[in-house]
Design a protein around this motif. Structure first.
Motif, PDB file in Angstrom:
ATOM      1  N   LEU A  96      -7.804   8.195 -16.467  1.00  0.00           N
ATOM      2  CA  LEU A  96      -7.794   8.942 -15.724  1.00  0.00           C
ATOM      3  C   LEU A  96      -8.101   7.767 -14.386  1.00  0.00           C
ATOM      4  N   ALA A  97      -8.547   8.249 -13.443  1.00  0.00           N
ATOM      5  CA  ALA A  97      -8.431   7.694 -11.697  1.00  0.00           C
ATOM      6  C   ALA A  97      -9.156   8.656 -10.736  1.00  0.00           C
ATOM      7  N   THR A  98     -10.087   8.163  -9.948  1.00  0.00           N
ATOM      8  CA  THR A  98     -10.970   8.530  -9.014  1.00  0.00           C
ATOM      9  C   THR A  98     -11.393   7.791  -8.440  1.00  0.00           C
ATOM     10  N   TYR A 123       4.603   4.103 -10.202  1.00  0.00           N
ATOM     11  CA  TYR A 123       3.549   5.221  -8.940  1.00  0.00           C
ATOM     12  C   TYR A 123       4.612   6.774  -9.463  1.00  0.00           C
ATOM     13  N   ARG A 124       3.785   8.002  -9.882  1.00  0.00           N
ATOM     14  CA  ARG A 124       3.970   9.149 -10.224  1.00  0.00           C
ATOM     15  C   ARG A 124       2.856  10.250  -8.105  1.00  0.00           C
ATOM     16  N   LYS A 125       3.617  11.112  -7.858  1.00  0.00           N
ATOM     17  CA  LYS A 125       3.516  12.099  -6.858  1.00  0.00           C
ATOM     18  C   LYS A 125       2.263  12.703  -7.244  1.00  0.00           C
ATOM     19  N   PRO A 126       1.219  12.826  -6.386  1.00  0.00           N
ATOM     20  CA  PRO A 126       0.323  13.662  -6.851  1.00  0.00           C
ATOM     21  C   PRO A 126       0.362  14.990  -6.888  1.00  0.00           C
ATOM     22  N   GLN A 127       0.073  16.253  -8.133  1.00  0.00           N
ATOM     23  CA  GLN A 127       0.735  17.157  -8.199  1.00  0.00           C
ATOM     24  C   GLN A 127      -0.499  17.947  -8.388  1.00  0.00           C
ATOM     25  N   MET A 176       0.769  -0.919  -0.388  1.00  0.00           N
ATOM     26  CA  MET A 176      -0.176  -0.037   0.090  1.00  0.00           C
ATOM     27  C   MET A 176       1.187   1.523   0.428  1.00  0.00           C
ATOM     28  N   HIS A 177       1.905   1.316   0.981  1.00  0.00           N
ATOM     29  CA  HIS A 177       2.929   2.463   1.195  1.00  0.00           C
ATOM     30  C   HIS A 177       3.471   2.116  -0.516  1.00  0.00           C
ATOM     31  N   ARG A 178       3.504   1.288  -1.449  1.00  0.00           N
ATOM     32  CA  ARG A 178       4.805   1.269  -2.118  1.00  0.00           C
ATOM     33  C   ARG A 178       4.231   2.155  -3.702  1.00  0.00           C
ATOM     34  N   MET A 179       2.301   1.773  -3.271  1.00  0.00           N
ATOM     35  CA  MET A 179       1.804   2.127  -4.805  1.00  0.00           C
ATOM     36  C   MET A 179       1.056   3.882  -4.273  1.00  0.00           C
ATOM     37  N   GLY A 180       0.775   4.794  -3.216  1.00  0.00           N
ATOM     38  CA  GLY A 180       0.764   5.965  -2.897  1.00  0.00           C
ATOM     39  C   GLY A 180       0.461   6.155  -1.780  1.00  0.00           C
ATOM     40  N   PHE A 181       0.260   4.924  -0.782  1.00  0.00           N
ATOM     41  CA  PHE A 181      -0.414   5.618   0.532  1.00  0.00           C
ATOM     42  C   PHE A 181       0.626   6.062   1.717  1.00  0.00           C
ATOM     43  N   THR A 182      -0.038   7.201   2.138  1.00  0.00           N
ATOM     44  CA  THR A 182       1.318   7.942   2.593  1.00  0.00           C
ATOM     45  C   THR A 182       0.907   7.809   4.162  1.00  0.00           C
ATOM     46  N   SER A 183      -0.163   7.717   4.519  1.00  0.00           N
ATOM     47  CA  SER A 183      -0.440   7.268   5.747  1.00  0.00           C
ATOM     48  C   SER A 183      -0.666   6.394   6.610  1.00  0.00           C
ATOM     49  N   ASP A 184      -0.157   6.613   7.682  1.00  0.00           N
ATOM     50  CA  ASP A 184       0.568   5.532   8.946  1.00  0.00           C
ATOM     51  C   ASP A 184      -0.672   4.441   9.035  1.00  0.00           C
ATOM     52  N   LEU A 185      -0.173   3.100   8.204  1.00  0.00           N
ATOM     53  CA  LEU A 185      -0.803   2.418   8.574  1.00  0.00           C
ATOM     54  C   LEU A 185      -0.471   0.972   9.353  1.00  0.00           C
ATOM     55  N   ALA A 186      -1.822   0.661  10.172  1.00  0.00           N
ATOM     56  CA  ALA A 186      -0.471  -0.527  10.654  1.00  0.00           C
ATOM     57  C   ALA A 186      -0.753  -2.133  10.444  1.00  0.00           C
ATOM     58  N   PRO A 187      -0.232  -2.993  10.247  1.00  0.00           N
ATOM     59  CA  PRO A 187       0.339  -4.188  10.011  1.00  0.00           C
ATOM     60  C   PRO A 187      -1.034  -5.269  10.236  1.00  0.00           C
ATOM     61  N   VAL A 188      -1.306  -4.754  10.791  1.00  0.00           N
ATOM     62  CA  VAL A 188      -2.639  -5.720  10.898  1.00  0.00           C
ATOM     63  C   VAL A 188      -3.785  -6.754  10.408  1.00  0.00           C
ATOM     64  N   ALA A 224      -6.494   7.801  -4.404  1.00  0.00           N
ATOM     65  CA  ALA A 224      -6.981   7.739  -5.996  1.00  0.00           C
ATOM     66  C   ALA A 224      -5.084   7.786  -6.392  1.00  0.00           C
ATOM     67  N   SER A 225      -4.381   8.170  -5.668  1.00  0.00           N
ATOM     68  CA  SER A 225      -3.223   7.845  -6.065  1.00  0.00           C
ATOM     69  C   SER A 225      -2.560   6.424  -6.119  1.00  0.00           C
ATOM     70  N   ALA A 226      -2.671   5.851  -5.181  1.00  0.00           N
ATOM     71  CA  ALA A 226      -2.844   3.928  -5.367  1.00  0.00           C
ATOM     72  C   ALA A 226      -3.383   3.623  -6.849  1.00  0.00           C
ATOM     73  N   TYR A 227      -4.570   4.230  -6.782  1.00  0.00           N
ATOM     74  CA  TYR A 227      -5.235   3.220  -8.028  1.00  0.00           C
ATOM     75  C   TYR A 227      -4.988   3.968  -9.480  1.00  0.00           C
TER      76      TYR A 227
END
Length: 724
Positions: free
Chosen positions: A587-589, A506-510, A466-478, A494-497
């Motif tokens: 387009l990804a939404t 992956y391209r950082k949202p701008q 998830m982090h690799r594909m675009g999520f930047t929030s802290d995510l608990a590995p549960v 949207a960025s991850a999709y």
């Protein structure tokens, strides 16, 4: 007999000696008068000479210590900044207390220049910065009136005062002003001076400069001003509060007509033009134009905050920046309309939508709530919400990368408690599918299957993906992370999709493409940085599985948009959050829907149950159809690097079964919170997608109802949901 004759006769009656004495006395008084007169004149001349000498000395003293124009620094004047969409359309203006917009001479109506000169400095084109004739005339008028009734500063002097020196009312400041005005006239043309003056003066209503004033009072540019409009602005500049056209239109009209009269007397307009202009009433807008395009308010707030974090508030609100963004205003309007059409009522849930161009990472649309003016909190990027079953996509991605073929990897859908050393256990209720492959389990969003898959993949590997594909929030590995118990934003989702839509890059949202300074210098230009995070083969097979969600799974038929597309629904406990995240090659939404108060059940919204396959999917499809209008229909390209399939022999996996799987009624899978306990589910459609499922050119037929209940058998589902 008149008085003169009587005096003469009386004098003749005097003896000769008396007459001589009287004549002598008269001559003596005359000599005394003349003596005193000479004294007074001498003293007066001396005083005048002293005053002149002192004045000249003071002038020379001030002038001797006066720096040249080159040595002075022009005052920093606050300039309004502007934000534009990808096509150069202005979507917002940013300013503090001063709203000022500098414009070139060609962008100011000639009638505005004439009106200003007529009322402020009619000899502007004749003097050299200091109008000596006007100065003398003003002094005489002031002496006659016994007070200061006529100004003596030329337009050049006023500009010097506003731009270079202080506003203090002292003799030395006045001398300094005159000397610098003379210097400026040696360097600038009259038109340059007049243009600079018109860009600096205050017109009231926080409007500095003629462009801001034209926009504030008339909602037009300075170039489009008419004669009566220009005369009004030229007149109110002398005392904006007193001649306020909004609150005191009668006083403002008299002042405007005085300007028109001055223009007529100076042959700048004709008698006909004068008569027509003075006959018109004062017509101004009571409020300036909106600072933001209504539909783009949340995006503008997002951009503004990033600008402030980078450049500081003073530069953003006073720096005169031109900020060019990635927003497509047409698509933004379509996004806003899609949300408002689905959720029109004030007591409806709110929705967030973010659309990203997968080839660049550029944000093309952003909706962060119902109304950016009333609801400042931008749900699209400031607030996190549980992702629900839309997180399953990333468990599937991790599994395919590890070698699981989704067409040939099977799990058994049953009540199960998954456990893993170090992660505890997690009970999940089955939905009756029995043995089922990952393609169907994805289309129907089967919780029990994905809970087992996540345990086999490893929660840490899921979070890493998830982090690799675009999520930047802290995510608990549960263990429950696969069912979306972590809070994430619509933007990062949207960025991850979009990473899948781009084939694994992956391209950082701008949002900001360029920043241009007031002098035309390009301060910043965005660069698209691409990073391959999964192979195109992995992305391709994830996409094939997600196609089935739209063509015959939880998003059918609401997600059909008439072209190849892939996506995933997501719903959390009590229908507190509903998602649909989907994409095409262009387009990804991502769309989230829920109440502002966390964990508030949505229940029925306009007759539809608020789960991921309903309103969220409808909003997504409505927007995507509008955004893709006119775009070529494209399918996802076949990969250049196919995945390496391996035997998927894990703790919970099942080998392929030669017999067909039963077809029970699948559920609109919901996600339980991280605390342990059985996962609740709700019935949902039960069509069987193909593997992979091609996208039809027209909507596929509605699946028939299965014996255990299907897409048409809604009553048991509703009865279960509401406990009736």
């Amino acid at each position: 007999m008149d008085e003169r004759t009587r005096r003469r006769l009386k004098l003749e009656e005097l003896p000769p000696g008396g007459r001589r004495r009287r004549s002598s006395q008269h001559a003596g008084r005359r000599r005394v008068f003349l003596r005193w007169l000479r004294i007074v004149l001498i003293v007066g001349v001396l005083l005048l000479t002293g005053i002149v000498a002192a004045t000249v000395g003071a002038v020379f003293a001030v002038a001797r210590n006066l720096p040249s124009l080159d040595e002075l620094t022009r005052h920093d004047t606050a300039l309004t900044s502007f934000i534009y969409d990808r096509n150069g359309k202005m979507i917002a203006s940013l300013h503090g207390a001063e709203n000022r917009v500098n414009v070139d001479s060609k962008d100011i109506a000639e009638v505005m220049k004439k009106a200003t000169v007529a009322i402020e400095d009619e000899r502007f084109y004749e003097h050299h910065g200091v109008d000596i004739e006007g100065l003398v005339r003003a002094v005489l008028v002031d002496i006659k009136a016994g007070s200061l009734v006529q100004g003596a500063s030329s337009i050049t002097q006023q500009f010097i005062r506003n731009a270079y020196i202080s506003q203090e009312r002292t003799f030395s400041r006045k001398i300094r002003e005159m000397v610098l005005a003379w210097q400026l006239e040696d360097r600038w043309s009259k038109d340059e001076i007049l243009t600079a003056y018109l860009n600096t003066i205050y017109y009231g209503a926080s409007s500095y400069g003629v462009q801001a004033a034209a926009q504030t009072y008339f909602h037009k540019t300075a170039k489009a001003l008419t004669l009566p409009e220009a005369a009004l602005l030229a007149g109110i500049a002398n005392a904006p509060s007193y001649y306020d056209p909004i609150n005191q239109p009668d006083i403002a009209k008299k002042r405007r007509d005085l300007v028109l009269s001055s223009m007529l007397s100076q042959n700048l307009i004709t008698q006909v033009e004068y008569a027509e202009a003075t006959a018109l009433p004062i017509e101004v807008f009571k409020k300036p134009p909106a600072a933001k395009q209504k539909s783009s308010g949340y995006f503008v707030d997002y951009v503004t905050q990033h600008l402030i974090n980078t450049l500081g508030a003073n530069t953003v609100y006073q720096g005169g920046l031109k900020v060019y963004t990635s927003l497509d205003l047409k698509w933004q309007t379509a996004a806003t309309n899609a949300v408002m059409r689905a959720l029109p009522d004030a007591n409806d849930p709110i929705a967030a939508l973010v659309a990203i161009d997968p080839k660049t990472g550029y944000i093309r649309a952003m909706v962060g709530g119902r109304n950016a003016e009333k609801q400042k909190f931008n749900v699209a990027w400031q607030g996190g919400n549980q992702l629900g079953s839309a997180a399953k996509t990333f468990a599937l991605t991790a599994a395919i990368e590890q070698g699981a073929d989704p067409r040939k990897t099977f799990y058994k859908d049953e009540n199960v408690t998954v456990s893993l050393p170090g992660y505890g256990s997690y009970p999940v209720r089955g939905e009756g599918f029995g043995r089922i492959d990952l393609m169907k389990a994805t289309a129907y969003s089967v919780n029990a299957v994905y809970a087992q898959l996540a345990a086999d993949v490893g929660p840490q590997n899921l979070i890493e993906m998830m982090h690799r594909m675009g999520f930047t929030s802290d995510l608990a590995p549960v263990l429950s992370a696969v069912l979306g118990t972590n809070d994430v934003t619509t933007l990062e989702t949207a960025s991850a999709y979009a990473t899948l839509a781009s084939g694994g890059i992956y391209r950082k949202p701008q949002a900001i493409l360029r920043i241009v300074l007031p002098d035309g210098t390009e301060y910043y230009k965005a660069k698209v940085k691409s990073k391959r995070v999964i192979s195109d083969g992995v992305a391709y097979w994830v996409t094939q599985a997600l196609k089935g969600v739209i063509t015959g799974g939880t998003a059918y038929p609401n997600g059909f948009i008439g072209r190849p597309a892939a996506g995933k629904t997501g719903t959390t406990d009590n229908h507190a959050d509903a998602w649909f995240c989907g994409y095409t090659p262009q387009l990804a939404t991502a769309v989230w829907m829920g109440y502002a108060k966390e964990n508030t059940p949505m229940g029925l919204i306009h007759g539809r149950v608020a789960w991921g396959g309903e309103w969220s999917t409808i909003i997504w499809a409505t927007f995507m159809k509008a955004a893709h209008a006119g775009l070529p229909i494209k399918d996802f390209p076949r990969p250049t690097t196919p995945p390496v399939w391996r035997q998927w022999d894990r703790k919970y996996s099942r080998s392929a079964s030669p017999s067909p799987s039963p077809s029970p009624s699948p559920s609109a899978s919901k996600t339980k919170k991280p605390s342990p306990g059985p996962t609740t589910t709700s019935p949902k459609p039960s069509p069987t997608p193909s593997s992979p499922s091609p996208t039809p050119s027209s909507p596929p037929p509605t699946p028939t109802e299965s014996p255990s209940g299907g897409i048409l058998n809604w009553w048991p589902w509703v009865a279960w949901l509401f406990g009736s």
